[in-house]
Design an enzyme around this catalytic site. Sequence first.
Site, PDB file in Angstrom:
ATOM      1  N   LEU A 194      12.103   6.793 -86.596  1.00 51.62           N
ATOM      2  CA  LEU A 194      12.190   8.246 -86.417  1.00 51.62           C
ATOM      3  C   LEU A 194      10.784   8.832 -86.333  1.00 51.62           C
ATOM      4  O   LEU A 194       9.972   8.671 -87.237  1.00 51.62           O
ATOM      5  CB  LEU A 194      12.970   8.879 -87.571  1.00 51.62           C
ATOM      6  CG  LEU A 194      13.341  10.361 -87.426  1.00 51.62           C
ATOM      7  CD1 LEU A 194      14.605  10.673 -88.236  1.00 51.62           C
ATOM      8  CD2 LEU A 194      12.226  11.288 -87.883  1.00 51.62           C
ATOM      9  N   HIS A 210       4.970   7.062 -97.865  1.00 49.99           N
ATOM     10  CA  HIS A 210       3.808   7.784 -97.346  1.00 49.99           C
ATOM     11  C   HIS A 210       4.082   9.280 -97.484  1.00 49.99           C
ATOM     12  O   HIS A 210       5.234   9.722 -97.358  1.00 49.99           O
ATOM     13  CB  HIS A 210       3.611   7.408 -95.876  1.00 49.99           C
ATOM     14  CG  HIS A 210       2.345   7.907 -95.274  1.00 49.99           C
ATOM     15  ND1 HIS A 210       2.217   9.190 -94.775  1.00 49.99           N
ATOM     16  CD2 HIS A 210       1.142   7.304 -95.076  1.00 49.99           C
ATOM     17  CE1 HIS A 210       0.993   9.348 -94.302  1.00 49.99           C
ATOM     18  NE2 HIS A 210       0.317   8.229 -94.467  1.00 49.99           N
TER      19      HIS A 210
END
Length: 333
Positions: A123, A227
């Site tokens: 994505l 992240h």
Amino acid sequence: MRAATLDDLQPLYEMAKLTGGGFTNLPPDRNSLSRKLERSDAAYARAGDEIVPETFVLVLENVETGQVRGTCQVFTAVGQNFPFYSYRITTLTQHSQELDRIVTAEMLSLTNDLGGCSEVGGLFLHPGERAGGLGLLLARSRYLFIAAHRRRFGDRILAELRGIIDERGGSPFWDAIGGKFFGMSFQEADEFNAVHGNQFIADLMPKHPVYIAMLDEAAKKVIGLPHPSGRAAMRMLENEGFSFQNYVDIFDGGPTMLAETDRVKSIADAHSGELESIALEKGEKALLATGSMADFRCCYGKRELRGEGVAIDARAADVLRVSPGDTVWSVGR
């Protein structure tokens, strides 16, 4: 949202160059992306419902400009052609009578427990489009695609989130483990994996568990953490019913999220019905989808459930290219 075609190579390549590394499913390599689109094209074209290892690439298109501004991917069954490796965080408890002490140690064990799962991944939304709920459209369109083609997918779904990458583009996790054995940087290993697959992990990675206590602090701190750019994605996955079950990525230590396919919220709540009207003016905000395989399309719109049927607004009907009598999948926004 629509099925990607071979003509989408250039915009996918341009977006891949913006990912910043650590994004295995969208490498900035034209040949790899071209092969992925070819596999996706073959998957869309295949008839039959049996589960075989396939990749479906979807893209987000601005219907007014024709520009491709985002992408996502769905994998039917990982670890079938090549092992799908993860680290699983396990716990070992030992007791010493002489010291009257119990010692608990956490370990990273190399596994391929998740082979056979389906996967949602890849994505990426163009930085210039990160507003207006487009990320949610990208993410949830995959679940409507799965719901519409349920027999092609497994009983469990996983999603790998990118782990912590430092300002140099390196990975503290990789430096503490993989880098010790492979003689290559995280970026080199990540690029090699994206292009050639991870069989080299099976060939060279130590098979014995790694004691977390023996890693340096920088590596220990990032195990199982996404992240910063992936925190919103993690929340979306949790809202869908995914959970962290102690599996982490072998490269950057990022979390792997798991869910039972039929319990994913957007799949469990998906409604399939015959389109009764395209003149709806007021209704519930929803994701709407139609079409099989290469004809799949998904967009935001308004819906009104009418028993087994559904009514949608004219704008959405135009984007989806549907008319009364067609089948429309939907789930509340």
